[in-house]
Design a protein around this motif. Structure first.
Motif, mmCIF file in Angstrom:
data_model
loop_
_atom_site.group_PDB
_atom_site.id
_atom_site.type_symbol
_atom_site.label_atom_id
_atom_site.label_comp_id
_atom_site.label_asym_id
_atom_site.label_seq_id
_atom_site.Cartn_x
_atom_site.Cartn_y
_atom_site.Cartn_z
ATOM 1 N N ASN A 1 0.847 -1.187 0.000
ATOM 2 C CA ASN A 1 0.000 0.000 0.000
ATOM 3 C C ASN A 1 0.884 1.239 0.000
ATOM 4 O O ASN A 1 1.686 1.448 0.918
ATOM 5 C CB ASN A 1 -0.921 0.006 1.222
ATOM 6 C CG ASN A 1 -1.973 -1.080 1.125
ATOM 7 O OD1 ASN A 1 -2.199 -1.624 0.056
ATOM 8 N ND2 ASN A 1 -2.621 -1.382 2.238
ATOM 9 N N LEU B 1 1.570 5.282 0.135
ATOM 10 C CA LEU B 1 1.020 6.506 0.723
ATOM 11 C C LEU B 1 1.813 7.705 0.220
ATOM 12 O O LEU B 1 3.035 7.637 0.087
ATOM 13 C CB LEU B 1 1.075 6.435 2.248
ATOM 14 C CG LEU B 1 0.415 5.208 2.896
ATOM 15 C CD1 LEU B 1 0.725 5.174 4.383
ATOM 16 C CD2 LEU B 1 -1.086 5.241 2.665
ATOM 17 N N VAL C 1 4.018 7.207 10.575
ATOM 18 C CA VAL C 1 2.928 6.594 9.818
ATOM 19 C C VAL C 1 2.260 5.549 10.698
ATOM 20 O O VAL C 1 2.932 4.686 11.279
ATOM 21 C CB VAL C 1 3.452 5.938 8.521
ATOM 22 C CG1 VAL C 1 2.292 5.357 7.721
ATOM 23 C CG2 VAL C 1 4.238 6.944 7.689
ATOM 24 N N TYR C 2 0.918 5.611 10.783
ATOM 25 C CA TYR C 2 0.148 4.688 11.609
ATOM 26 C C TYR C 2 -0.852 3.923 10.736
ATOM 27 O O TYR C 2 -1.375 4.452 9.754
ATOM 28 C CB TYR C 2 -0.622 5.445 12.704
ATOM 29 C CG TYR C 2 0.286 6.046 13.759
ATOM 30 C CD1 TYR C 2 0.539 5.366 14.947
ATOM 31 C CD2 TYR C 2 0.884 7.290 13.556
ATOM 32 C CE1 TYR C 2 1.372 5.918 15.912
ATOM 33 C CE2 TYR C 2 1.724 7.848 14.509
ATOM 34 C CZ TYR C 2 1.964 7.163 15.690
ATOM 35 O OH TYR C 2 2.787 7.704 16.643
ATOM 36 N N ARG C 3 -1.119 2.668 11.128
ATOM 37 C CA ARG C 3 -2.072 1.826 10.401
ATOM 38 C C ARG C 3 -2.983 1.130 11.396
ATOM 39 O O ARG C 3 -2.555 0.721 12.486
ATOM 40 C CB ARG C 3 -1.338 0.766 9.577
ATOM 41 C CG ARG C 3 -2.274 -0.104 8.723
ATOM 42 C CD ARG C 3 -1.521 -1.244 8.059
ATOM 43 N NE ARG C 3 -1.143 -2.262 9.041
ATOM 44 C CZ ARG C 3 -0.243 -3.208 8.812
ATOM 45 N NH1 ARG C 3 0.396 -3.251 7.656
ATOM 46 N NH2 ARG C 3 0.035 -4.102 9.745
ATOM 47 N N ALA D 1 -4.568 1.263 16.141
ATOM 48 C CA ALA D 1 -3.551 1.812 15.241
ATOM 49 C C ALA D 1 -2.148 1.540 15.790
ATOM 50 O O ALA D 1 -1.881 1.690 16.988
ATOM 51 C CB ALA D 1 -3.755 3.307 15.071
ATOM 52 N N ASP E 1 3.790 0.602 2.640
ATOM 53 C CA ASP E 1 3.527 -0.424 3.647
ATOM 54 C C ASP E 1 3.595 -1.788 2.957
ATOM 55 O O ASP E 1 2.636 -2.230 2.318
ATOM 56 C CB ASP E 1 2.146 -0.213 4.269
ATOM 57 C CG ASP E 1 1.816 -1.274 5.310
ATOM 58 O OD1 ASP E 1 2.716 -2.059 5.669
ATOM 59 O OD2 ASP E 1 0.652 -1.310 5.754
ATOM 60 N N TYR F 1 -7.457 -1.310 5.229
ATOM 61 C CA TYR F 1 -6.679 -0.694 6.296
ATOM 62 C C TYR F 1 -6.908 0.813 6.280
ATOM 63 O O TYR F 1 -7.098 1.414 5.217
ATOM 64 C CB TYR F 1 -5.184 -0.973 6.106
ATOM 65 C CG TYR F 1 -4.821 -2.441 6.113
ATOM 66 C CD1 TYR F 1 -4.550 -3.114 7.301
ATOM 67 C CD2 TYR F 1 -4.742 -3.154 4.920
ATOM 68 C CE1 TYR F 1 -4.202 -4.457 7.295
ATOM 69 C CE2 TYR F 1 -4.401 -4.502 4.903
ATOM 70 C CZ TYR F 1 -4.129 -5.145 6.099
ATOM 71 O OH TYR F 1 -3.794 -6.459 6.093
ATOM 72 N N ASP F 2 -6.884 1.416 7.480
ATOM 73 C CA ASP F 2 -6.935 2.869 7.627
ATOM 74 C C ASP F 2 -5.544 3.367 7.992
ATOM 75 O O ASP F 2 -4.880 2.805 8.871
ATOM 76 C CB ASP F 2 -7.925 3.275 8.724
ATOM 77 C CG ASP F 2 -9.366 3.119 8.257
ATOM 78 O OD1 ASP F 2 -9.594 3.266 7.046
ATOM 79 O OD2 ASP F 2 -10.239 2.863 9.097
ATOM 80 N N TYR F 3 -5.085 4.431 7.336
ATOM 81 C CA TYR F 3 -3.768 5.007 7.579
ATOM 82 C C TYR F 3 -3.905 6.449 8.062
ATOM 83 O O TYR F 3 -4.834 7.173 7.657
ATOM 84 C CB TYR F 3 -2.926 4.972 6.298
ATOM 85 C CG TYR F 3 -2.531 3.583 5.873
ATOM 86 C CD1 TYR F 3 -1.348 2.998 6.334
ATOM 87 C CD2 TYR F 3 -3.344 2.845 5.018
ATOM 88 C CE1 TYR F 3 -0.993 1.710 5.936
ATOM 89 C CE2 TYR F 3 -2.994 1.561 4.628
ATOM 90 C CZ TYR F 3 -1.821 0.997 5.092
ATOM 91 O OH TYR F 3 -1.466 -0.252 4.715
ATOM 92 N N SER G 1 -7.806 10.322 7.731
ATOM 93 C CA SER G 1 -7.485 8.921 7.432
ATOM 94 C C SER G 1 -7.580 8.650 5.930
ATOM 95 O O SER G 1 -8.324 9.298 5.206
ATOM 96 C CB SER G 1 -8.428 7.982 8.186
ATOM 97 O OG SER G 1 -9.755 8.140 7.723
#
Length: 707
Positions: free
Chosen positions: A531, A533, A548-550, A559, A576, A586-588, A605
């Protein structure tokens, strides 16, 4: 859509129309005879001594039954011994059970209004074609069973149906042989002596159609014209159909609304007819696949042969308008308004020392279609030049030259920068003030900003008017923790820029408990590597980098941070590679971080779903007919996640079934079908199967008539 049917020997005299049947030296005069050649039963025509006969032929959706006899009706019963219509009966050849095909007696229409419902070509067209005086004369011909009406039935099957002489029996099984006969019936239900029986096997056409010859397609602006010649060996060809598809293996759509009859006009039978069809529903710069097939009287078609053609635009675009030429710092800048046509791909620029002649093209290759300017770097000082511009489209058509614009290339003189720069801090903003430049050539000012000492300047303002002496930088994300560097430049009407002013520092005031600003334009997508970003850095110069958070979709509390060290400030992207599982979402989130490890708020997000499209079938599918078997071959797929293939087959009225058994390995590109019947029409198709066992899309069907 426009349809045109042509012949080299067309005459106005409609008494000499002839139908071409070259094979076996068969020529049937359409006026004066009662039935088309080629409708005789496979085992020979019925030899009844009565005044009516029955003919049968296999059709794509059943059995077509044609009666050769007078058009009967209740109103004319006295004229025909009380007979008002016909009944048709059917039985399996292997059975004795008779079934009546007709629910009610077949009879002709009773009113002229009913004729209008059957006449696809229009009643007026029938009147003109058959040589009747008017509609009253036409109706009298119908009532009196004029021989010209019988000939008209040959040409127009809907008209033959309206006369009670044609019916399609669809309640039959493929590959089965049936026996038919016909009787006349009166109003009391009493039936006459039947005709001799006729036999027909469903799915076995009377003729092996070959198709037309010399098929050609010529294109013009949003127009495709097809021409072809009737094949002299194609004795069963009654008419032609024209098909079109967007790709060679795609769905072919029939374009002609009514039958295109295989006719020749005139008495010279030595010349095969030339036909044409005009398709006006195409678009320029697109590729289409056409196929012209011959059709027998029952609707069976010859095999399709796809012919690709790309439609070309022959219309030139409009001239560019509002041409302007301005002397710049390194030459003369020519600008114009783009034409409205969406297919403009470039421009040519012409220059002359005279207003009316001697224009010479300046560019060796067209300028890009998405730009509307050209800079002439070859202009010499203090000379007047005249410019014109033309537009080019994707087909190479060029517009006429525009009106001219004039400009002179002057000695480039740079203006002075403003003086007296001052800055003032405000909440979330930096205020600017300066002294205006009195030079009349100055058009205005631009403000530039850098993140710190030694950083590159970036323009942050639109053009500020020449009489303005103040500006406020309210850019989102200005940080009170850092100091920004500012500078100004003056610009003239000839696009001459002054040097930068000396850099002046400035900073904004804090808005509450200030944390680093979140990145801007955060977005992403899934691809084969993971993925991806992307984002744009904020204007906050206190930002050192990003975390960066997922989290699973809609589960923000779970997260987790993906990077061990902050992603550096100017990087702007992250991949990712641990996101797995097709169909998983997934939410980033992003958080800016300072050099002191202070994190800002979460960004908005971005949700990304791991997905993969359906597998495509292999290409280049074709069938080889060996008589006792059929071999299906194809091109190997280039899709990585394919394990193998499956082969499907169906008959004319059946459902496609897989015949390949175990999965065919992906490196194998052929399959031999040995379980076929002779003289049977089959339809083959293929699909690819993935490593996960999921089957992809099915290919288009390939038609084969076994020997």
């Amino acid at each position: 859509m426009r349809t045109t049917i042509k012949s080299k020997t067309m005459q106005k005299d409609n008494s000499t129309f002839k139908r071409v049947h070259r094979k076996g030296a068969q020529l049937v005069a359409l006026l004066g005879l009662t039935l088309a050649i080629g409708l005789a039963p496979r085992n020979g025509a019925a030899q009844s001594g009565s005044e009516f006969k029955l003919y049968a032929q296999s059709a794509p959706t059943g059995v077509m039954l044609v009666i050769d006899g007078p058009a009967l009706h209740q109103s004319s019963a006295a004229k025909y011994d009380g007979w008002i219509g016909y009944h048709i009966y059917r039985r399996l050849k292997s059975d004795t059970l008779q079934v009546r095909v007709t629910e009610a007696p077949l009879s002709r229409i009773g009113t002229f209004q009913e004729l209008r419902a059957y006449a696809e070509e229009g009643v007026d067209g029938i009147v003109s074609f058959i040589g009747a005086k008017d509609t009253t004369d036409l109706w009298n011909m119908i009532v009196n069973n004029d021989e010209r009406i019988q000939s008209l039935e040959l040409l127009l099957k809907p008209f033959r149906k309206s006369m009670g002489h044609l019916v399609l029996d669809t309640l039959v099984d493929i590959d089965s042989t049936y026996v038919y006969y016909c009787t006349q019936v009166n109003s009391a239900g009493v039936e006459s002596t039947p005709t001799d029986t006729v036999e027909v096997t469903v799915g076995v056409p009377l003729f092996n159609l070959l198709g037309p010859t010399s098929v050609q397609v010529k294109t013009d602006d949003e127009l495709a014209t097809l021409t072809w010649t009737a094949n002299p060996d194609d004795s069963g060809a009654f008419s032609f159909n024209v098909y079109r598809a967007s790709d060679s293996a795609g769905y072919f759509q029939r374009l002609n609304r009514t039958d295109i009859l295989a006719l020749v006009f005139g008495d010279d039978d030595s010349e095969a007819p030339e036909m044409s069809f005009v398709d006006s529903t195409v678009y320029n710069q697109r590729t289409y696949f056409y196929s012209v097939v011959s059709v027998d009287y029952s609707g069976n078609e010859s095999p399709r042969v796809a012919q690709p053609v790309r439609v070309r635009d022959n219309s030139a675009p409009e001239k560019p308008e509002n041409i302007m030429a301005i002397g710049g710092r390194s030459g003369i800048r020519v600008t114009w308004d783009k034409p409205s046509e969406p297919d403009v791909v470039g421009y040519n620029i012409f220059r002359s020392l005279s207003a009316d002649s001697m224009f010479v093209q300046m560019n060796s290759a067209p300028t890009p279609g998405d730009s509307a300017y050209y800079i002439d770097y070859t202009a010499t000082l203090h000379r007047d030049y005249y410019y014109r511009v033309s537009a080019l489209d994707g087909s190479g058509n060029e517009s006429g030259q525009s009106a001219q614009a004039i400009a002179m290339f002057h000695t480039p003189v740079r203006p002075l920068p403003p003086n007296g720069l001052q800055t003032e801090s405000d909440t979330g903003a930096v205020k600017w003030a300066w002294q205006i430049v009195t030079d009349s050539l100055v058009r205005g000012y631009y403000v530039y900003r850098a993140r710190s000492w030694g950083s590159d300047f970036t323009q942050v303002s639109e053009l500020i008017g020449r009489q303005d002496s103040a500006w406020v930088d309210t850019t989102y994300g200005l940080s009170s923790r850092g100091t920004y560097m500012y500078a100004l430049r003056s610009v003239t009407f000839g696009d001459q820029y002054s040097p930068y002013t000396e850099a002046v520092s400035g900073s904004s005031l804090a808005e509450g408990d200030e944390t680093p600003k979140a990145p801007q334009s955060f977005f992403g997508h899934a691809d084969i590597d993971g993925n991806r970003l992307f984002w744009l850095p904020p204007t906050d110069n206190s930002v050192f980098g990003y975390n960066v958070y997922r989290a699973p979709e809609n589960n923000y509390s779970s997260a987790v941070r993906l990077n061990s060290l902050p992603v550096l400030f100017m990087t702007g992207h992250f991949t990712d590679t641990l996101a797995t599982g097709y169909g998983s979402s997934y939410d980033y989130f992003l958080r800016s971080v300072t050099s002191g490890a202070v994190e800002g708020e979460y960004s908005h997000s971005v949700t990304i779903t791991r997905a993969v499209g359906a597998l495509l079938p292999p290409g280049g599918i074709r069938c080889l007919n060996y008589g006792d078997s059929v071999r299906i071959v194809w091109n190997a797929t280039n899709q990585d996640n394919v394990d193998g293939y499956r082969v499907y087959r169906r008959s004319v009225s059946g459902v496609a079934e897989m015949i390949s058994g175990a999965l065919i390995p992906r490196e194998q590109t052929g399959y031999q079908d040995n379980s076929i019947n002779a003289k049977t029409r089959y339809y083959y198709s293929l699909s690819a199967v993935g490593a996960n066992g999921v089957e992809g899309l099915r290919s288009s069907e390939i038609e084969v008539l076994t020997k």
